[in-house]
Design a protein around this motif. Structure first.
Motif, PDB file in Angstrom:
ATOM      1  N   VAL A 168     -30.321 -12.608 -36.067  1.00 16.76           N
ATOM      2  CA  VAL A 168     -29.044 -13.313 -35.925  1.00 16.76           C
ATOM      3  C   VAL A 168     -27.948 -12.663 -36.768  1.00 16.76           C
ATOM      4  O   VAL A 168     -26.785 -12.626 -36.365  1.00 16.76           O
ATOM      5  N   VAL A 169     -28.305 -12.125 -37.930  1.00 20.06           N
ATOM      6  CA  VAL A 169     -27.283 -11.482 -38.766  1.00 20.06           C
ATOM      7  C   VAL A 169     -26.662 -10.313 -37.992  1.00 20.06           C
ATOM      8  O   VAL A 169     -25.448 -10.076 -38.055  1.00 20.06           O
TER       9      VAL A 169
ATOM     10  N   GLU B  61     -32.910 -14.758 -47.202  1.00 19.70           N
ATOM     11  CA  GLU B  61     -34.047 -15.148 -48.038  1.00 19.70           C
ATOM     12  C   GLU B  61     -33.477 -15.404 -49.428  1.00 19.70           C
ATOM     13  O   GLU B  61     -32.351 -14.997 -49.721  1.00 19.70           O
ATOM     14  N   PRO B  62     -34.248 -16.058 -50.284  1.00 19.92           N
ATOM     15  CA  PRO B  62     -33.718 -16.354 -51.607  1.00 19.92           C
ATOM     16  C   PRO B  62     -33.366 -15.085 -52.380  1.00 19.92           C
ATOM     17  O   PRO B  62     -34.101 -14.104 -52.348  1.00 19.92           O
TER      18      PRO B  62
ATOM     19  N   ASP C  98     -23.992 -14.557 -52.048  1.00 22.35           N
ATOM     20  CA  ASP C  98     -25.219 -15.007 -51.396  1.00 22.35           C
ATOM     21  C   ASP C  98     -24.800 -16.061 -50.370  1.00 22.35           C
ATOM     22  O   ASP C  98     -23.941 -16.898 -50.654  1.00 22.35           O
TER      23      ASP C  98
ATOM     24  N   TYR D  27     -26.382 -18.783 -47.257  1.00 21.06           N
ATOM     25  CA  TYR D  27     -27.592 -19.375 -46.704  1.00 21.06           C
ATOM     26  C   TYR D  27     -27.302 -19.896 -45.306  1.00 21.06           C
ATOM     27  O   TYR D  27     -26.344 -20.652 -45.117  1.00 21.06           O
ATOM     28  N   TRP D  28     -28.107 -19.477 -44.329  1.00 22.45           N
ATOM     29  CA  TRP D  28     -27.981 -20.019 -42.979  1.00 22.45           C
ATOM     30  C   TRP D  28     -29.220 -19.709 -42.181  1.00 22.45           C
ATOM     31  O   TRP D  28     -30.243 -19.307 -42.753  1.00 22.45           O
TER      32      TRP D  28
ATOM     33  N   THR E 208     -30.936 -18.737 -37.922  1.00 24.83           N
ATOM     34  CA  THR E 208     -30.699 -18.322 -36.541  1.00 24.83           C
ATOM     35  C   THR E 208     -30.009 -19.466 -35.789  1.00 24.83           C
ATOM     36  O   THR E 208     -29.098 -19.248 -34.993  1.00 24.83           O
TER      37      THR E 208
ATOM     38  N   ARG F  80     -39.331 -23.308 -47.548  1.00 22.20           N
ATOM     39  CA  ARG F  80     -39.386 -24.053 -46.284  1.00 22.20           C
ATOM     40  C   ARG F  80     -40.289 -25.282 -46.392  1.00 22.20           C
ATOM     41  O   ARG F  80     -41.273 -25.278 -47.111  1.00 22.20           O
TER      42      ARG F  80
ATOM     43  N   ASN G 255     -41.035 -16.019 -44.879  1.00 21.57           N
ATOM     44  CA  ASN G 255     -39.962 -15.052 -44.829  1.00 21.57           C
ATOM     45  C   ASN G 255     -40.417 -13.770 -45.518  1.00 21.57           C
ATOM     46  O   ASN G 255     -40.489 -13.696 -46.733  1.00 21.57           O
TER      47      ASN G 255
HETATM   48  O1  PRX Z   1     -35.456 -20.497 -45.323  1.00 17.46           O
HETATM   49  C1  PRX Z   1     -34.116 -20.112 -45.160  1.00 17.46           C
HETATM   50  C2  PRX Z   1     -34.000 -18.616 -45.345  1.00 17.46           C
HETATM   51  O2  PRX Z   1     -34.133 -18.055 -44.045  1.00 17.46           O
HETATM   52  C3  PRX Z   1     -34.247 -19.078 -43.060  1.00 17.46           C
HETATM   53  C4  PRX Z   1     -33.523 -18.702 -41.803  1.00 17.46           C
HETATM   54  O3  PRX Z   1     -33.955 -17.456 -41.354  1.00 17.46           O
HETATM   55  P1  PRX Z   1     -33.341 -16.848 -40.030  1.00 17.46           P
HETATM   56  O4  PRX Z   1     -33.435 -17.837 -38.936  1.00 17.46           O
HETATM   57  O5  PRX Z   1     -33.976 -15.528 -39.829  1.00 17.46           O
HETATM   58  O6  PRX Z   1     -31.800 -16.675 -40.314  1.00 17.46           O
HETATM   59  C5  PRX Z   1     -31.305 -15.841 -41.303  1.00 17.46           C
HETATM   60  C6  PRX Z   1     -29.805 -15.940 -41.334  1.00 17.46           C
HETATM   61  C7  PRX Z   1     -29.223 -15.430 -42.610  1.00 17.46           C
HETATM   62  C8  PRX Z   1     -33.677 -20.313 -43.727  1.00 17.46           C
HETATM   63  O7  PRX Z   1     -34.142 -21.494 -43.127  1.00 17.46           O
HETATM   64  N1  PRX Z   1     -32.701 -18.222 -45.898  1.00 17.46           N
HETATM   65  C9  PRX Z   1     -31.644 -17.716 -45.236  1.00 17.46           C
HETATM   66  N2  PRX Z   1     -30.654 -17.398 -46.085  1.00 17.46           N
HETATM   67  C10 PRX Z   1     -31.075 -17.730 -47.322  1.00 17.46           C
HETATM   68  C11 PRX Z   1     -32.379 -18.266 -47.201  1.00 17.46           C
HETATM   69  N3  PRX Z   1     -33.057 -18.712 -48.288  1.00 17.46           N
HETATM   70  C12 PRX Z   1     -32.454 -18.635 -49.475  1.00 17.46           C
HETATM   71  N4  PRX Z   1     -31.212 -18.130 -49.669  1.00 17.46           N
HETATM   72  C13 PRX Z   1     -30.491 -17.663 -48.619  1.00 17.46           C
HETATM   73  N5  PRX Z   1     -29.278 -17.143 -48.812  1.00 17.46           N
END
Ligand code: PRX
Length: 634
Positions: free
Chosen positions: A287-288, A365-366, A385, A387-388, A390, A495, A501
């Motif tokens: 998605v990124v 990810e974190p 940083d 957080y989001w 897909t 999660r 992840n």
């Molecule tokens: O658990 C969270 C983690 O990645 C998940 C979403 O992954 P995905 O669907 O591949 O989308 C990524 C889009 C950036 C989330 O539910 N996650 C995503 N960003 C972060 C994160 N965990 C910690 N810090 C973040 N910045």
């Protein structure tokens, strides 16, 4: 925090007015009638009646003001190729691709599956679909044939666009045999397969169904294909992601809401202005990549850098040199890449002139505190940083520097983004948590524009999965744990479901378990995610064998482990490969037969699994401990 608070408050209390203003950022062929249709919650329809097109907004609209500006800079350190396209050239390539697709019968609403490495044609194909009103579904090039087949059967494409090969770390990966296997496994018969021949594959693969793109491109060299004006809520794409079950979910996105959300995010979160250069080091399969390699930077008139290769080839300074050479202003990647770069010679970063770089964005990810501290100190630039998921398509939590440059808090991606009504809730009661209390991160209805409209072909699954998991509340669950402080900063704590992840790649442990169960030696299996210093998490598998006596010797066990990891490679792709497959004679379960995954993960991370009153046989925990101990480095 006043400015931010006021901005966020308005977006939640007066979403119609807020988003009506933001909608002016894009071109509407027909103006919308209603900002938000709330008639069928939890579904939200944004900008109903409005007609627009993502490709028009990303490409055509810039022909007047910036036809000669670079739209795309493509760099492959795998092949040594660099290609640049102005907006005018991008327009021409997208039209050629759209004309080819149209000649193959692709029309509005049809699905096109894109299984491509990081090559410019991937961007052309996505934008060509958007132009025609066809729905693209990009499948990450690292996924194996059975995975691809499952997506073919769900999306039922009329066309697959692929290449002869991908390349990673100097190795060529033949795609054609993968496509061949996926097609024969899939029940759905895809009428056409278009192949971009990079001339990388060692042997020419010719199947009767394969169409070579190049001669068709020549044939339609001067084509102009008009944009289909789609209603704002028609689907633009489907992107599959992992969840709790082994069956991937097709996240469906709209057109108008997505364009507006991305355009707004470029100002308020990314501070990207027309003419800037943005390098998002991700993959179009994620998605990124969709949002911040392709659509957002182009909609906002930036130059986007698309990169094929790893961060450490030819050496660990390559990304910093790209920043210098292409005067990159904004860079976006995942913490894993930085953890890799942190281990490189610091002189490599220092040698590059990074003065063009304004901000580094990290997501997926974190971001651990040591890495965050290292990168902000050594770069001397703001690190954002965010957080989001897909599902949301753009950030939920971030410091929104374009609104107010709040001070970052180490270990936290920041505060709720405008449009997102974020509440942390108790897992059992569904009640809001007090500051400092751990809870599930939830979002209230309606989700802002740009977020998923539904699960492709399965509205019930959208409601059941996302809107029904928090007790006593109809709220969207992110399936992430978090904790919020008094000032609003949220820290992510992992999660709540069985998603892990690994190096920024989202994987379902169930998918890996299903792949391993396919091996006939395996009776039962549990896969958990455990902390990994570089990849964030790694998958560990614990299996119970059908006939343990056959694998009594160390040699037989080592051979079996290799076979089992190879099974995962074949079924899912090597990104899903468990770090280790341990053999045990029973798995810890509750008396009702539920696997105690959290207890296994705790043991594997050296933590106390806590009280487990419902465990069927505590000896199973000892088995896990023993297996881990036996494999621990001495
Ligand atoms: O658990 C969270 C983690 O990645 C998940 C979403 O992954 P995905 O669907 O591949 O989308 C990524 C889009 C950036 C989330 O539910 N996650 C995503 N960003 C972060 C994160 N965990 C910690 N810090 C973040 N910045």
């Amino acid at each position: 925090m006043t400015r931010y608070r006021e901005f966020h408050r308005r977006s939640i209390e007066a979403p119609d007015a807020f988003w009506r203003d933001e909608a002016a950022r894009i071109h509407w062929h027909t103006p919308f009638e209603t900002v938000l249709d709330r008639s069928n919650p939890p579904f939200a329809r944004w900008f109903t009646g409005g007609r627009t097109n993502l490709c028009h907004n990303a490409v055509d609209r810039h022909l007047a003001d910036r036809p000669q500006q670079q739209a795309l800079i493509y760099i492959s350190t795998e092949t040594g190729i660099e290609r640049r396209y102005t907006y005018a050239e991008l327009y021409a390539e997208v039209n050629r691709m759209a004309a080819v697709m149209r000649s193959l019968g692709v029309a509005r609403g049809d699905r096109v599956l894109i299984y491509l490495p990081m090559i410019p044609e991937a961007m052309f194909a996505m934008l060509a679909c958007a132009r025609l009103g066809a729905i693209h579904s990009v499948v990450f090039g690292g996924f194996a044939a059975p995975n691809l087949a499952a997506r073919i059967d769900d999306a039922k494409p009329v066309l697959i666009v692929t290449a002869d090969a991908g390349a990673r770390g100097g190795k060529v990966i033949d795609y054609a045999p993968l496509i061949d296997e996926a097609l024969s496994r899939a029940a759905h018969k895809t009428p056409h397969v278009l192949m971009i021949d990079r001339q990388l594959a060692p042997e020419k693969f010719s199947a009767p169904y394969l169409l070579d793109y190049e001669p068709l491109r020549e044939q339609f060299f001067d084509a102009h294909v008009p944009c289909e004006w789609l209603e704002s809520n028609e689907p633009s794409y489907v992107l599959y992601t992992s969840g709790t079950t082994g069956r991937p979910k097709g996240v469906q996105r709209d057109v108008g809401g997505y364009a507006v959300a991305l355009a707004a995010s470029m100002e308020y979160i990314f501070e990207g202005r027309a003419g800037d250069t943005m390098f998002t080091a991700s993959d179009i399969g994620w998605v990124v990549g969709h949002s911040y390699i392709i659509y957002a930077p182009l909609i906002a008139g930036l130059t986007t850098v698309m990169y094929e290769g790893t961060p450490i080839r030819p050496d660990g300074g390559i990304w910093w040199r790209l920043v210098e050479q292409y005067k990159i202003n904004l860079m976006f990647t995942a913490p894993t890449a930085l953890r890799v770069l942190k281990k490189q010679d610091p002189a490599l970063m220092k040698a590059a002139d990074l003065s063009s770089l304004r901000t580094l964005f990290l997501a997926g990810e974190p971001l651990d505190e040591p890495t965050a501290a290292w990168v902000s100190q050594s770069l001397g630039k703001p690190v954002v940083d965010n957080y989001w998921q897909t599902e949301t398509g753009w950030p939920i939590l971030a410091i929104q520097r374009g609104v107010e440059a709040l001070t970052p808090k180490l270990g936290s991606p920041g505060v709720p983004v405008y449009g997102y009504n974020v509440t942390l809730r108790d897992e059992v009661t569904g009640e809001p948590c007090a500051p400092g209390e751990k809870g599930v991160i939830t979002l209230a209805y309606p989700l802002p524009p740009g977020c998923m409209s539904t699960v492709w072909g399965d509205d019930a699954r959208f409601v059941d999965t996302y809107w029904s998991s928090v007790p006593n509340q109809t709220v969207y669950s992110t399936f992430d744990w978090g904790v919020q402080d008094e000032t609003g900063y949220v820290t992510i704590l992992g999660r709540t479901d069985d998603v892990i992840n690994v190096a920024g790649h989202r994987l379902g442990t169930r998918e890996i378990e299903e792949a391993l169960s396919g091996h006939n030696a395996v009776a039962e299996v549990a896969v958990v995610g455990v902390n990994d210093p570089v990849k964030g998490q790694a998958a560990l598998a614990f299996t119970v064998l059908r006939d343990a006596d056959r694998y009594a010797s160390d040699e037989a066990r080592a051979k079996l482990e290799a076979e089992l990891t190879a099974t995962v490679d074949r079924q899912l792709g090597s990104i899903a490969r468990p770090a280790r497959v341990h053999i045990v004679s029973m798995l810890p379960k509750t008396r009702s037969g539920k696997l105690l995954r959290r207890a296994i993960a705790a043991l594997a991370e050296g933590r106390d699994p806590g009280d487990l009153p419902t465990i069927e046989d505590p000896a199973a925990l000892q088995q896990i401990r023993d297996a881990l101990q036996a494999s621990a480095p001495r």
